[in-house]
Every structure is written in C-alpha cells, then in structure tokens.
Write an enzyme that holds these catalytic residues in place. Structure first.
Site, PDB file in Angstrom:
ATOM      1  N   GLY A  82       3.357   6.440   8.134  1.00  0.00           N
ATOM      2  CA  GLY A  82       4.714   6.625   7.635  1.00  0.00           C
ATOM      3  C   GLY A  82       5.646   5.505   8.073  1.00  0.00           C
ATOM      4  N   ASN A  83       5.241   4.761   9.139  1.00  0.00           N
ATOM      5  CA  ASN A  83       6.013   3.592   9.546  1.00  0.00           C
ATOM      6  C   ASN A  83       5.742   2.389   8.654  1.00  0.00           C
ATOM      7  OD1 ASN A  83       5.977   4.791  12.733  1.00  0.00           O
ATOM      8  ND2 ASN A  83       7.811   3.689  12.064  1.00  0.00           N
ATOM      9  N   SER A  84       4.726   2.481   7.805  1.00  0.00           N
ATOM     10  CA  SER A  84       4.368   1.349   6.949  1.00  0.00           C
ATOM     11  C   SER A  84       5.575   0.849   6.164  1.00  0.00           C
ATOM     12  CB  SER A  84       3.280   1.754   5.954  1.00  0.00           C
ATOM     13  OG  SER A  84       2.031   1.842   6.561  1.00  0.00           O
ATOM     14  N   ILE A 125     -15.267 -21.462   2.549  1.00  0.00           N
ATOM     15  CA  ILE A 125     -15.259 -22.276   3.760  1.00  0.00           C
ATOM     16  C   ILE A 125     -15.572 -21.423   4.972  1.00  0.00           C
ATOM     17  CG2 ILE A 125     -13.630 -23.970   2.856  1.00  0.00           C
ATOM     18  CD1 ILE A 125     -11.435 -22.582   4.483  1.00  0.00           C
ATOM     19  N   ASP A 173       0.172  -7.622   1.528  1.00  0.00           N
ATOM     20  CA  ASP A 173       0.563  -6.211   1.611  1.00  0.00           C
ATOM     21  C   ASP A 173       2.080  -6.036   1.649  1.00  0.00           C
ATOM     22  OD1 ASP A 173       0.128  -3.484   1.630  1.00  0.00           O
ATOM     23  OD2 ASP A 173      -0.068  -3.344   3.811  1.00  0.00           O
ATOM     24  N   GLY A 204     -10.924 -23.028  -4.983  1.00  0.00           N
ATOM     25  CA  GLY A 204     -12.234 -22.626  -5.496  1.00  0.00           C
ATOM     26  C   GLY A 204     -13.385 -23.025  -4.607  1.00  0.00           C
ATOM     27  N   VAL A 205     -13.224 -22.806  -3.286  1.00  0.00           N
ATOM     28  CA  VAL A 205     -14.310 -23.086  -2.354  1.00  0.00           C
ATOM     29  C   VAL A 205     -14.488 -21.911  -1.399  1.00  0.00           C
ATOM     30  CG1 VAL A 205     -13.954 -25.586  -2.394  1.00  0.00           C
ATOM     31  CG2 VAL A 205     -12.790 -24.206  -0.659  1.00  0.00           C
ATOM     32  N   HIS A 217       0.812  -1.221   0.000  1.00  0.00           N
ATOM     33  CA  HIS A 217       0.000   0.000   0.000  1.00  0.00           C
ATOM     34  C   HIS A 217       0.845   1.271   0.000  1.00  0.00           C
ATOM     35  CE1 HIS A 217       0.367  -0.143   4.537  1.00  0.00           C
ATOM     36  NE2 HIS A 217       0.327   1.170   4.388  1.00  0.00           N
TER      37      HIS A 217
END
Length: 511
Positions: free
Chosen positions: A237-239, A298, A165, A295-296, A135
């Site tokens: 800003g720490n991201s 759950i 991310d 493709g399930v 991000h």
C-alpha cells in the site's frame, strides 16, 4: 507493493532475458510553477530532530491515496490451476486440459475479473499531476485519488513506464493543489534521515521514519534503476508513495520491499528522485518514455575474461550476442566486442553500460570505444527506438536443445569434452544464421575442465578466444595459442537455446 529478493549476482541487460539495452529520451520540463506558486519547502534542523512533526505537517497535504479498479482476462482453467496441479501425470489429463483450453479460446469474448487495490502517490504540480507506481495502476479501468482533506477525486492515467515502474496520473477536477518537488538522492549520504508517507494496508496518512541505509541497489527489477535502500518502514500500500529528506524534497518513490513474510522487515526500496523526475517529465510530455535500442546482449567483463584476452583491467562489458537487423549490427558491433566507453564516458560493467546508453537519445549517432581482437577501435552506431518487446522472438534457454549424450564424437581428453559439428537443423533451432560455426557438446567427463566451467551436453561452442569454432582442430589450435601466450584462461562463447553468453575455461588445473 512488489516483493523482491536480491540475487547474488545481478542479471544484466538481456544476457538471460533482456536481449537489448535501451536509451532514455530526456524530455524538457513541461510545466512550471505559475507566478507566485511555490512548492512546499522547509528548513532542515541540524543533527537528529526531536520530532518529524513539522516536516510531516507541511508535506502531507501533497500525499494521496490511489484507489484502483482493475480488470484482467481470466479463464476457468487459470482460476483452477492449483486445483488441477494434483492431477498432473494422470492418463488422459493433458488431453482433457487441451480440450478445455480449446473451448475457452473459441469464445467470442474472454471472461474478465474485476479487482480493487490501494496504493500511494504524491502531487508534483499545482494543476494536479500525481506520481505513483506502474504496478499500482496496471490494468486500471477506474482511478480515484483521496486527498488528506478526505476529498475523493477521479483521476486519469497520463502514461506509464513499466521499465522503471513509474506512472503519472492527473486529477480531472480543476483546482489548485498543494505539491512537492523532487530533490536529488545523490546529495544524500548513507545514514541521513528519511521520512516515508503513504497508505500501508489501506491505512491512509501514515508516516514512518528511518535512514538511507544503502544506495545503488540492484534488485533485479529492470536495467534502468539503482534503488535506494531505506529502513523507514514501508508495507503493501506504500507503493508509489514518497520518501522525503528533511528539507521536504522527494528523494525517492517507494516501490518494493524485501521480505520473507510479505510485511516490513526493515528493508525497503525506492526509485531515486532524479530518475523519477526524468521519467515523469517524459510521460507528461509524450504519454510514454521513448527509449533507444542498441540490440545487443551484454554481460560483465570478469577478471577471468580479461585475463583470457590479455587485458590488465576488467572494466567494460562484453557483447554476448547481436540481434539480427538491429542498430548494433548495422553499426558494425560484433559478438565478443568489449565496450569500454560510450561518447567518451567510461563504463565499468554491464550495468553501467546500460545506464550510460540509457542517457542517449533514440535515432542519434553515438561513438562506442571497443576492444576487438586485442585492439582498440571506435565505432559509430545510430541507436534506434526500443520495440515494445525486444525479446519476443527469443526462445528461452535450455541446457540441452534436443541433443542427447553421445560419446561417439571427437573427444578432447585433456578438457574432458566430446564434440560433434553443428548441422543446419540445429542452427535453425538455435536461431543462428546459415553457415554459422559451432561445435555441439555431446559428452562431458566428470571433474574435467568443461564440467568445472558448468558446461553440459547440448550446449554449443560458437567461438574460442574470438576465433570461430569451425572444427575440433580449430578449437584445439586456439587452446594451444592461449597456452603459448602464457594464458591459463580461455574465453568461449556458448549458445544455450537462443541465448549466447561467455564463459571461461580454466586450464591451470589441468597443467
């Protein structure tokens, strides 16, 4: 820095959105230190340190600020959305918006808006690979990293993984850079010291200290990550910045905060180092992370669901839906199957099932141990490669897909519900196959079993205790069979919009 609130219950793998669980392809290491090159490492002091200065002084040269110029498409309508909100409902206003939107859509080139943002990152190799958050660099057209010595260097995007991310950059200027290495968060205990470095609010070179306050946190930010919770202060800003243990190993990548104010309140979240290491290696090798696709949809197998199935234990995950044409369908998995293990590795709930499957490799055959109709069996499924958007064709859930309350159907008084058969038009609207069984709820009585279970008009019951709801008579026979077996809970599959999930009816209150 992303801001998240923690839900009371973790939403899992596609029950309300992600209609598939995926697999993470683990890549081999693609770089290794050159002869004589060594990552930064120090000997940790025993007990509580008098100062973190030695640690910070050693690792800080490998921590960078990430400066991003990004560009996104905008329209005048989007820019004025809040202004327009006050006119909602006025006669002719919707037509005005539609006309304006049509004119914007007819433009040859969309309008764009440039923005600038700051984040953090850290070097993981001598030749300039940098880890940060997805991000931070999303929609970036220019990326620049600032080193501790003040140099501002252009960087290129190697690849990203939105699911975790994470992103990897590479400094374009050739050179030898100081770097740090990933540790293992599993080696840490709650209460161990951690130190976070980064660029909060653009204030580069900032260090904060605290402890690992929890691990295994699910903050609703994707099915692949159990976050570390730390109380070392992190802010916007720490991201993308690192969290270190006292040996100078990166044990987490700072990515989110929990805050009602937008600033630090002492709760931050970091991606565990072992996951970050796997993902970044895959990105460096292939520019992306290739995940398999089952493709399930759950969900957790709850104690009530287990009781309804006559099971003593509630470990496992129940398949709520199987995507048409998916690897799961081709492999023979069905709605209502309860997954107990994958390739011999036991699973306890939907989250652990997602994580175990996340370790598989796309296009490989894998053994799923399941319970179907009260019997254990093993099914071999070859997982495929996860599409970019496995949920693209799914219509969001709605409690009432165009069905109005109608008391003139067939009523089951003891359950407080009225049904009518599902027709082909509704099957199509709900994304079901021709001939699929189902009963439409047309009326729900106050304080009845169905209301207690949170069921509403317009929902469709697809099956009850594994038996298709072909008719009201079939539904009543399944209820009677459960009572005869001495069970007070009944498991039903409920279709809401184009999403299916399982719920339980509690018959004990109506005995």
């Amino acid at each position: 820095m992303k801001k998240f609130g923690i839900s009371r219950q973790a939403l899992v793998a596609a029950v309300f959105g992600a209609a598939a669980i995926g697999t993470l392809t683990l890549a081999p290491k693609v770089f290794s230190p050159e002869a004589g090159a060594q990552p930064i490492a120090i000997e940790a002091p025993t007990g509580a340190p008098l100062s973190f200065a030695d640690l910070i002084e050693r690792v800080e040269p490998a921590v960078v600020s990430v400066n991003v110029v990004s560009e996104r498409e905008v329209g005048k309508l989007a820019d004025m959305e809040q202004f327009f909100e006050q006119f909602r409902g006025m006669p002719g206003f919707d037509e005005f918006l539609q006309d304006r939107q049509r004119k914007e859509d007819e433009r040859d080139e969309p309008e764009t808006q440039e923005s600038r943002s700051l984040g953090s990152g850290f070097l993981i190799s001598k030749d300039g690979y940098v880890v940060t958050n997805n991000h931070v660099v999303e929609n970036a057209v220019e990326i620049e990293v600032t080193l501790k010595d003040g140099r501002e260097l252009e960087a290129e995007l190697v690849g990203t993984d939105a699911q975790t991310d994470l992103a990897v950059l590479r400094i374009k200027e050739k050179g030898t850079y100081p770097y740090v290495r990933f540790g293992n968060s599993h080696d840490m205990r709650k209460g161990d010291w951690v130190v976070a470095l980064g660029n909060p609010f653009g204030l580069g070179g900032t260090a904060t200290a605290g402890i690992l306050s929890a691990d295994g946190r699910n903050i609703g930010a994707g099915p692949y990550t159990d976050f570390l919770q730390i109380d070392a202060s992190i802010n916007r800003g720490n991201s993308g910045g690192p969290t270190f243990d006292l040996n100078g190993n990166v044990v987490g990548v700072n990515t989110a905060i929990f805050s009602p104010t937008g600033g630090s309140v002492g709760i931050g979240f970091a991606i565990p180092a072992e996951l970050a290491d796997e993902v970044t290696q895959a990105i460096i090798k292939d520019g992306r992370v290739s995940r398999g696709w089952l493709g399930v949809a759950i969900q957790d197998l709850t104690p009530d669901m287990a009781e309804a199935q006559g099971m003593k234990e509630d470990d496992g995950a129940i398949i709520a839906d199987v995507t048409s044409g998916s690897p799961a369908e081709k492999g023979g998995l069905e709605r209502g199957d309860i997954i107990l293990s994958v390739n011999g590795t036991n699973v306890t709930d939907a989250t652990t099932t997602t994580r175990v499957v996340g370790k598989l490799i796309a296009n490989t055959a894998n053994k799923f141990e399941i319970i179907r109709g009260g019997k254990r069996k093993t099914i071999e499924v070859t997982v495929g490669e996860r599409p970019d958007d496995p949920n693209a064709a799914i219509v969001p859930a709605s409690s009432s897909p165009g069905v109005k309350a109608d008391p003139n159907g067939t009523e089951i008084d003891e359950l407080g519900v009225t049904f009518k058969p599902m027709d082909d038009a509704l099957r199509t609207k709900l994304g079901l196959r021709a001939g699929d069984a189902g009963l439409v709820v047309t009326d729900v009585a106050r304080k009845g079993v169905f209301e207690d279970a949170g069921l509403q008009t317009g929902m469709v019951i697809l099956d009850v205790n594994g038996q298709p709801a072909t008719s009201v008579d079939a539904f009543e026979k399944a209820i009677a069979a459960a009572k005869k077996a001495g069970r007070t809970k009944v498991l039903i599959a409920v279709r809401i919009g184009q999403i299916t999930n399982y719920r339980t009816l509690d018959l004990s209150t109506k005995e």
